[in-house]
Design a protein around this motif. Sequence first.
Motif, PDB file in Angstrom:
ATOM      1  N   ASN A 120       0.930  -1.192   0.253  1.00 35.29           N
ATOM      2  CA  ASN A 120       0.226  -0.201  -0.468  1.00 35.29           C
ATOM      3  C   ASN A 120       0.728   1.553  -0.013  1.00 35.29           C
ATOM      4  O   ASN A 120       1.686   1.776   0.830  1.00 35.29           O
ATOM      5  N   HIS A 121       1.328   1.959  -1.515  1.00 33.19           N
ATOM      6  CA  HIS A 121       1.737   2.792  -1.616  1.00 33.19           C
ATOM      7  C   HIS A 121       1.684   3.776  -2.196  1.00 33.19           C
ATOM      8  O   HIS A 121       0.932   3.386  -3.457  1.00 33.19           O
ATOM      9  N   PRO A 122       1.685   4.970  -2.662  1.00 33.91           N
ATOM     10  CA  PRO A 122       1.254   5.975  -3.748  1.00 33.91           C
ATOM     11  C   PRO A 122       1.531   5.686  -4.461  1.00 33.91           C
ATOM     12  O   PRO A 122       1.188   6.265  -5.703  1.00 33.91           O
ATOM     13  N   ASN A 123       3.379   5.532  -4.786  1.00 33.09           N
ATOM     14  CA  ASN A 123       4.335   5.211  -6.048  1.00 33.09           C
ATOM     15  C   ASN A 123       3.525   3.535  -6.708  1.00 33.09           C
ATOM     16  O   ASN A 123       4.329   3.003  -8.060  1.00 33.09           O
ATOM     17  N   ILE A 124       3.214   3.361  -6.096  1.00 26.20           N
ATOM     18  CA  ILE A 124       2.538   1.174  -6.048  1.00 26.20           C
ATOM     19  C   ILE A 124       0.993   1.344  -7.260  1.00 26.20           C
ATOM     20  O   ILE A 124       0.389   1.271  -5.793  1.00 26.20           O
ATOM     21  N   LEU A 158      15.760  13.743 -20.116  1.00 32.28           N
ATOM     22  CA  LEU A 158      15.062  14.553 -19.047  1.00 32.28           C
ATOM     23  C   LEU A 158      15.431  15.744 -17.826  1.00 32.28           C
ATOM     24  O   LEU A 158      17.368  15.923 -18.378  1.00 32.28           O
ATOM     25  N   LEU A 159      15.405  15.876 -17.693  1.00 38.50           N
ATOM     26  CA  LEU A 159      16.026  17.177 -16.595  1.00 38.50           C
ATOM     27  C   LEU A 159      16.824  17.017 -15.295  1.00 38.50           C
ATOM     28  O   LEU A 159      15.695  15.713 -15.003  1.00 38.50           O
ATOM     29  N   LEU A 160      17.348  17.327 -15.168  1.00 34.79           N
ATOM     30  CA  LEU A 160      18.120  16.654 -13.871  1.00 34.79           C
ATOM     31  C   LEU A 160      17.401  16.635 -12.539  1.00 34.79           C
ATOM     32  O   LEU A 160      17.171  15.587 -12.208  1.00 34.79           O
ATOM     33  N   ALA A 161      16.198  17.593 -12.165  1.00 31.84           N
ATOM     34  CA  ALA A 161      15.508  18.331 -11.529  1.00 31.84           C
ATOM     35  C   ALA A 161      14.072  16.920 -11.490  1.00 31.84           C
ATOM     36  O   ALA A 161      13.710  16.687 -10.265  1.00 31.84           O
ATOM     37  N   ASP A 162      14.087  16.000 -12.961  1.00 30.19           N
ATOM     38  CA  ASP A 162      12.962  15.547 -13.065  1.00 30.19           C
ATOM     39  C   ASP A 162      13.753  14.328 -13.287  1.00 30.19           C
ATOM     40  O   ASP A 162      13.068  13.101 -12.656  1.00 30.19           O
ATOM     41  N   VAL A 163      14.763  13.630 -12.932  1.00 28.83           N
ATOM     42  CA  VAL A 163      15.642  12.731 -12.212  1.00 28.83           C
ATOM     43  C   VAL A 163      15.739  12.381 -10.824  1.00 28.83           C
ATOM     44  O   VAL A 163      15.531  10.865 -11.191  1.00 28.83           O
ATOM     45  N   ILE A 164      16.217  13.030 -10.871  1.00 24.19           N
ATOM     46  CA  ILE A 164      16.234  13.342  -8.986  1.00 24.19           C
ATOM     47  C   ILE A 164      14.813  13.168  -8.344  1.00 24.19           C
ATOM     48  O   ILE A 164      14.597  12.166  -7.499  1.00 24.19           O
ATOM     49  N   HIS A 165      13.111  13.385  -9.250  1.00 25.23           N
ATOM     50  CA  HIS A 165      12.197  13.427  -7.990  1.00 25.23           C
ATOM     51  C   HIS A 165      11.781  11.954  -9.128  1.00 25.23           C
ATOM     52  O   HIS A 165      11.319  10.938  -8.086  1.00 25.23           O
ATOM     53  N   LEU A 166      11.961  11.281  -9.704  1.00 25.50           N
ATOM     54  CA  LEU A 166      11.258   9.713 -10.087  1.00 25.50           C
ATOM     55  C   LEU A 166      12.155   9.000  -9.462  1.00 25.50           C
ATOM     56  O   LEU A 166      12.000   8.116  -9.554  1.00 25.50           O
ATOM     57  N   GLY A 167      14.093   9.278  -9.908  1.00 26.74           N
ATOM     58  CA  GLY A 167      14.616   8.677  -8.696  1.00 26.74           C
ATOM     59  C   GLY A 167      13.859   8.087  -7.060  1.00 26.74           C
ATOM     60  O   GLY A 167      14.282   7.256  -6.623  1.00 26.74           O
ATOM     61  N   GLY A 168      13.543   9.592  -7.064  1.00 20.54           N
ATOM     62  CA  GLY A 168      13.477   9.142  -5.861  1.00 20.54           C
ATOM     63  C   GLY A 168      12.193   8.849  -5.343  1.00 20.54           C
ATOM     64  O   GLY A 168      11.797   7.648  -4.490  1.00 20.54           O
ATOM     65  N   GLN A 169      11.088   8.725  -6.608  1.00 17.20           N
ATOM     66  CA  GLN A 169      10.214   8.099  -6.281  1.00 17.20           C
ATOM     67  C   GLN A 169      10.129   6.320  -6.186  1.00 17.20           C
ATOM     68  O   GLN A 169       9.441   6.376  -5.805  1.00 17.20           O
ATOM     69  N   ILE A 170      11.383   5.899  -7.248  1.00 21.40           N
ATOM     70  CA  ILE A 170      11.155   5.177  -7.048  1.00 21.40           C
ATOM     71  C   ILE A 170      12.110   4.066  -6.348  1.00 21.40           C
ATOM     72  O   ILE A 170      11.602   3.136  -5.576  1.00 21.40           O
ATOM     73  N   ALA A 171      12.822   5.071  -5.578  1.00 20.42           N
ATOM     74  CA  ALA A 171      13.787   4.526  -4.481  1.00 20.42           C
ATOM     75  C   ALA A 171      12.382   4.436  -3.173  1.00 20.42           C
ATOM     76  O   ALA A 171      12.649   3.158  -2.305  1.00 20.42           O
ATOM     77  N   GLU A 172      11.677   5.387  -2.943  1.00 18.91           N
ATOM     78  CA  GLU A 172      10.507   5.172  -1.870  1.00 18.91           C
ATOM     79  C   GLU A 172       9.646   4.302  -2.923  1.00 18.91           C
ATOM     80  O   GLU A 172       9.037   3.308  -1.733  1.00 18.91           O
TER      81      GLU A 172
END
Length: 172
Positions: A120-124, A158-172
């Motif tokens: 149960n996670h908002p990214n899944i 992708l912009l660096l900010a987008d990569v960081i945002h997406l990477g954070g979501q994936i890691a989470e």
Amino acid sequence: EAAVEQPLRERTAFVATAAVGDDALRREVESLLEVDASGKGALDSYPIGCQAVDLAPGQRVGPYEIVAVIGAGAMGTVYRARDTVLNRAVALKVLPPIFALDARRVARFQREANVLAALNHPNIAGIYSLEASDGIYALALELVDGATLAERIASGPLLLADVIHLGGQIAE
């Protein structure tokens, strides 16, 4: 697919043992593994001789009415469907028919459903049900509209900010 699950250094021995007495099969699997290792994604499509379920708009799997194909990969075809009971859009992941005849593949599909149900996670995306209807096995999942990560990457860097945002979501 079982060969891909083996550590790289053990794949050749695994394939030789699994295909003992069938040199054509051994060569075919080794060829697929070579293409897959090249990054061309041979194992992202259906294995040779394995056909996708070809469900047409309006056709039903349990209470889910097919609307359109969203995509396909090695483990199934995903359809946009409508839950006719709760009147909502869903993603319906359908196991290829040849896999539905393999008890191990069906068990793996059921384990996937159990794992998704435990999360149960908002990214899944959430799972609504596991369906078995007329020999068709399907997972009804939360439909998440929008571009896939592959589509975003294909459209350009992708912009660096987008990569960081997406990477954070994936890691989470």
